[in-house]
Design a protein around this motif. Structure first.
Motif, mmCIF file in Angstrom:
data_model
loop_
_atom_site.group_PDB
_atom_site.id
_atom_site.type_symbol
_atom_site.label_atom_id
_atom_site.label_comp_id
_atom_site.label_asym_id
_atom_site.label_seq_id
_atom_site.Cartn_x
_atom_site.Cartn_y
_atom_site.Cartn_z
ATOM 1 N N HIS A 26 0.825 -1.212 0.000
ATOM 2 C CA HIS A 26 0.000 0.000 0.000
ATOM 3 C C HIS A 26 0.853 1.253 0.000
ATOM 4 O O HIS A 26 0.498 2.254 -0.642
ATOM 5 C CB HIS A 26 -0.947 -0.003 1.201
ATOM 6 C CG HIS A 26 -2.072 -0.957 1.070
ATOM 7 N ND1 HIS A 26 -2.800 -1.399 2.145
ATOM 8 C CD2 HIS A 26 -2.609 -1.594 -0.001
ATOM 9 C CE1 HIS A 26 -3.737 -2.244 1.744
ATOM 10 N NE2 HIS A 26 -3.631 -2.373 0.446
ATOM 11 N N ARG A 29 2.091 1.822 -3.513
ATOM 12 C CA ARG A 29 0.958 2.262 -4.336
ATOM 13 C C ARG A 29 0.556 3.689 -3.999
ATOM 14 O O ARG A 29 0.242 4.479 -4.905
ATOM 15 C CB ARG A 29 -0.216 1.298 -4.168
ATOM 16 C CG ARG A 29 0.045 -0.027 -4.864
ATOM 17 C CD ARG A 29 -0.902 -1.137 -4.523
ATOM 18 N NE ARG A 29 -2.287 -0.773 -4.337
ATOM 19 C CZ ARG A 29 -3.226 -1.616 -3.916
ATOM 20 N NH1 ARG A 29 -2.906 -2.887 -3.663
ATOM 21 N NH2 ARG A 29 -4.461 -1.231 -3.767
ATOM 22 N N GLU A 44 -7.936 4.279 -5.141
ATOM 23 C CA GLU A 44 -6.772 3.392 -5.031
ATOM 24 C C GLU A 44 -7.058 2.202 -4.122
ATOM 25 O O GLU A 44 -6.757 1.063 -4.465
ATOM 26 C CB GLU A 44 -5.564 4.187 -4.524
ATOM 27 C CG GLU A 44 -4.417 3.384 -4.011
ATOM 28 C CD GLU A 44 -3.969 2.258 -4.927
ATOM 29 O OE1 GLU A 44 -3.482 1.257 -4.399
ATOM 30 O OE2 GLU A 44 -4.120 2.341 -6.156
ATOM 31 N N ARG A 102 -2.643 -2.719 -10.283
ATOM 32 C CA ARG A 102 -1.893 -2.020 -9.237
ATOM 33 C C ARG A 102 -0.387 -2.281 -9.370
ATOM 34 O O ARG A 102 0.316 -2.458 -8.394
ATOM 35 C CB ARG A 102 -2.386 -2.388 -7.845
ATOM 36 C CG ARG A 102 -3.866 -2.128 -7.564
ATOM 37 C CD ARG A 102 -4.242 -0.675 -7.872
ATOM 38 N NE ARG A 102 -5.479 -0.259 -7.242
ATOM 39 C CZ ARG A 102 -6.663 -0.253 -7.832
ATOM 40 N NH1 ARG A 102 -6.782 -0.687 -9.086
ATOM 41 N NH2 ARG A 102 -7.727 0.186 -7.193
ATOM 42 N N ALA A 104 3.098 -1.070 -9.701
ATOM 43 C CA ALA A 104 3.715 0.199 -9.335
ATOM 44 C C ALA A 104 5.188 0.006 -8.992
ATOM 45 O O ALA A 104 5.539 -0.913 -8.255
ATOM 46 C CB ALA A 104 2.984 0.808 -8.135
#
Length: 184
Positions: A26, A29, A44, A102, A104
């Motif tokens: 997280h 992200r 998100e 997601r 990243a």
């Protein structure tokens, strides 16, 4: 999150199986999507991170600095991107469907094939855990929703792009897919 220094290589890819590792995913992200790209926290954090079958991978540099992440959703719902350009047999008809998203990588490490390694790790997991054996080989259809700025990256990985574009989190996207195959 500070960018990884050159001395922090090699980078290892791990499966994020604990709440602490998920928090690290997280954090990456948030840095990439929320801080850099201006995506809202509500968009998100979509509530799908802890669903059964969801898999996260995390790239760790040096002594464990998180520098990249990606997520696999094994919900079996295909988005059905346009496939008219794909030859029959390459469309993944009847195969299990997973969705990668997601993806990243922190800005200081882009262009170093880390995104490719994250994708490869999730494709291997998808094939091993969700693939179906047909014709003596294991196969799974992997779908994703690609930001238009990343289309070249996904094309280089063998993904076919749908023609339709759409806005998601105020950024243009196109669906993409490929069939991953391996030994049964």
């Amino acid at each position: 999150m500070a960018p990884a220094a050159a001395g922090e290589w090699p980078i290892r890819i791990v499966r994020a199986r604990t709440p602490d590792r998920l928090r690290q995913c997280h954090a990456v992200r948030a840095e990439v999507f929320i801080a850099e790209q201006g995506v809202s926290a509500a968009d998100e954090l979509d509530g799908r991170d802890e669903l059964p079958g969801t898999v996260h991978v995390l790239a760790l540099a040096g002594a464990g600095t998180p520098v990249g992440t990606a997520r696999l959703l094994a919900d079996g719902r295909g988005t059905g991107p346009a496939e008219q350009d794909a030859p029959p047999g390459e469309r993944g008809e009847g195969l299990p469907v997973v969705h990668i998203g997601r993806v990243a990588v922190v800005s200081g490490l882009r262009g170093r094939r880390l995104g490719r390694r994250l994708m490869s790790a999730l494709e291997e997991i998808a094939l091993a855990e969700y693939g179906r054996v047909t014709g003596g080989e294991r196969a799974v259809r992997v779908e994703l929703s690609a930001q238009e700025s990343a289309l070249g990256f996904y094309e280089r990985l063998g993904y076919r792009l749908a023609h339709e574009r759409y806005l998601d989190a105020d950024m243009w996207h196109r669906d993409a897919w490929r069939v991953c195959r391996g030994d049964s």
